[in-house]
Design a protein around this motif. Structure first.
Motif, PDB file in Angstrom:
ATOM      1  N   ASP A   1       3.148   4.934 -63.864  1.00 19.08           N
ATOM      2  CA  ASP A   1       3.695   5.689 -64.983  1.00 19.08           C
ATOM      3  C   ASP A   1       4.298   4.771 -66.049  1.00 19.08           C
ATOM      4  O   ASP A   1       4.279   5.089 -67.241  1.00 19.08           O
TER       5      ASP A   1
ATOM      6  N   GLN B   1       6.536  10.872 -68.764  1.00 17.02           N
ATOM      7  CA  GLN B   1       6.230  11.306 -67.405  1.00 17.02           C
ATOM      8  C   GLN B   1       7.480  11.901 -66.760  1.00 17.02           C
ATOM      9  O   GLN B   1       8.563  11.329 -66.862  1.00 17.02           O
TER      10      GLN B   1
ATOM     11  N   CYS C   1       9.019  11.660 -60.316  1.00 18.78           N
ATOM     12  CA  CYS C   1       8.038  11.849 -59.243  1.00 18.78           C
ATOM     13  C   CYS C   1       8.378  13.075 -58.400  1.00 18.78           C
ATOM     14  O   CYS C   1       7.482  13.794 -57.937  1.00 18.78           O
TER      15      CYS C   1
ATOM     16  N   GLN D   1       6.976  16.093 -60.032  1.00 18.39           N
ATOM     17  CA  GLN D   1       5.527  16.187 -59.922  1.00 18.39           C
ATOM     18  C   GLN D   1       5.078  16.714 -58.567  1.00 18.39           C
ATOM     19  O   GLN D   1       3.993  17.280 -58.443  1.00 18.39           O
ATOM     20  N   SER D   2       5.903  16.528 -57.542  1.00 19.65           N
ATOM     21  CA  SER D   2       5.510  16.937 -56.194  1.00 19.65           C
ATOM     22  C   SER D   2       6.048  18.314 -55.804  1.00 19.65           C
ATOM     23  O   SER D   2       5.827  18.763 -54.677  1.00 19.65           O
TER      24      SER D   2
END
Length: 384
Positions: A20, A27, A30, A33-34
């Protein structure tokens, strides 16, 4: 089974972060995103010649309580103005109803919003949030949003919180414990004696959230009294909602009651003007309709008993149900059973590989659920 910790950074997470940094577009974290999507209960598909029913979202099947529509319409006439930021009239009504100081209250767009806010207010990145599993599916999502680690402690075989195992799961990183009582989606509730013994061992630095979204439906010996419990502990907060018993799911309003430092933190992180003027007016009017509320809840409880009796006569091992729903532990057959229900005009909430939750709805819908489950069980028994 040991608890599972969900949300701890892995090698893949670190590699994603490195990737990223080389991109030019913004972005998200993380952990964001999950996050798995929240899966709502689906509405029924219209079927010609057959009335369809939605039993997938634990909604109250009855219309608003007396006076609520009129209060909502009056509030709607002023929708060109912002709502009261402090929800002062609703705070005052709740304070009178619960006999607590207004500073011990916080309101938000449903009790789920309060749970999100509590984790955001009390968790640092990497802190741990302990909760039962399976339980309310928003818990691990809310933990990820707060950059915390979700620690899932398996339920007992009868769908109850394993409070001893939850105590064992506490580590120096634990900041919040979520206790869903009655537990959604399995149904059993914690007793006051069990809760008192649990709280006597939980470190005072750990915030314990009693999620009582279905408190009005509890009919059991030694039920939890969340308001009395918070008065005895500096680390306990209770969350409740107007969505279930009061039937205001479409307006999104809930409240928390707890020690002033906790509710002050909730108000500090709340979305400004989140609870609309219509929702505030409807909640206040609902609090004024207690006799009608009690009658409606008793009707739903009686239906719950009737459904439980029918399912158990069919040979199903259904956990104790203390909310406005029942749990069918069909395991790998959960999705197939949900399909069978939909063919018959009712929509339930399957949890793939685990079970099916069905709300207590209109009597005809409840009859249809029992009939489908009975036929399903009979067919499976003959096949084996």
């Amino acid at each position: 089974m040991p608890p599972t910790r969900v949300g701890e950074p892995s090698l893949v997470d670190h590699l994603l972060r490195r990737r990223d940094r080389l991109t030019t577009a913004p972005q998200p974290r993380c952990s964001i995103q999950s996050i798995p999507p929240y899966v709502p209960g689906r509405p029924p598909t219209p079927r010609e010649g057959l009335r369809s029913y939605k039993l997938s979202s634990n909604e109250n099947p009855y219309p608003p309580l007396p006076g609520v529509l009129a209060a909502s319409a009056e509030a709607a006439a002023g929708m060109n103005r912002y709502p009261d930021l402090g929800s002062s009239v609703l705070h005052d009504a709740l304070a009178a109803r619960l006999e607590v100081p207004t500073e011990h209250l916080a309101v938000a767009t449903g009790s789920v919003a309060l749970i999100y806010q509590l984790l955001q207010a009390f968790c640092e990145p990497g802190d741990e949030v302990i909760h039962a599993w399976r339980s309310f599916e928003a818990y691990p999502i809310a933990a990820s949003v707060a950059a915390a680690t979700s620690v899932r402690v398996p339920l007992t075989v009868d769908g109850r919180h394993d409070l001893d195992a939850m105590l064992t799961a506490i580590t120096p990183r634990t900041r919040v414990i979520l206790v869903c009582t009655p537990n959604n989606p399995t149904g059993p509730a914690v007793t006051q004696a069990e809760l008192d013994a649990f709280l006597a061992v939980v470190p005072s630095r750990v915030l314990v959230v009693l999620d009582e979204a279905y408190a009005e439906f509890v009919r059991m010996a030694d039920p939890v009294d969340g308001v009395t419990t918070y008065r005895r502990h500096e680390n306990v907060v209770v969350t409740r909602t107007f969505s279930k018993a009061y039937g205001l799911a479409g307006l999104r309003v809930g409240y928390a009651v707890g020690p002033a430092p906790i509710t002050a933190a909730l108000r500090a992180v709340s979305l400004p003007f989140g609870v609309t003027a219509i929702a505030q007016a409807a909640a206040v009017a609902s609090l004024s309709a207690q006799p009608a509320l009690a009658e409606r809840v008793e009707t739903l409880v009686a239906e719950r008993v009737r459904v439980l009796d029918g399912l158990r006569r069919a040979g199903l091992d259904v956990p104790d149900a203390q909310g406005n729903f029942v749990w069918l532990g069909f395991g790998d057959d959960a999705s197939d059973f949900a399909v069978a229900c939909e063919r018959a005009g009712i929509v339930v909430r399957p949890f793939a590989g685990d079970g099916v939750r069905a709300s207590i709805g209109e009597p005809e819908a409840n009859d249809r659920l029992v009939e489908i489950a009975t036929e399903w069980t009979t067919t499976r028994t003959r096949a084996s």
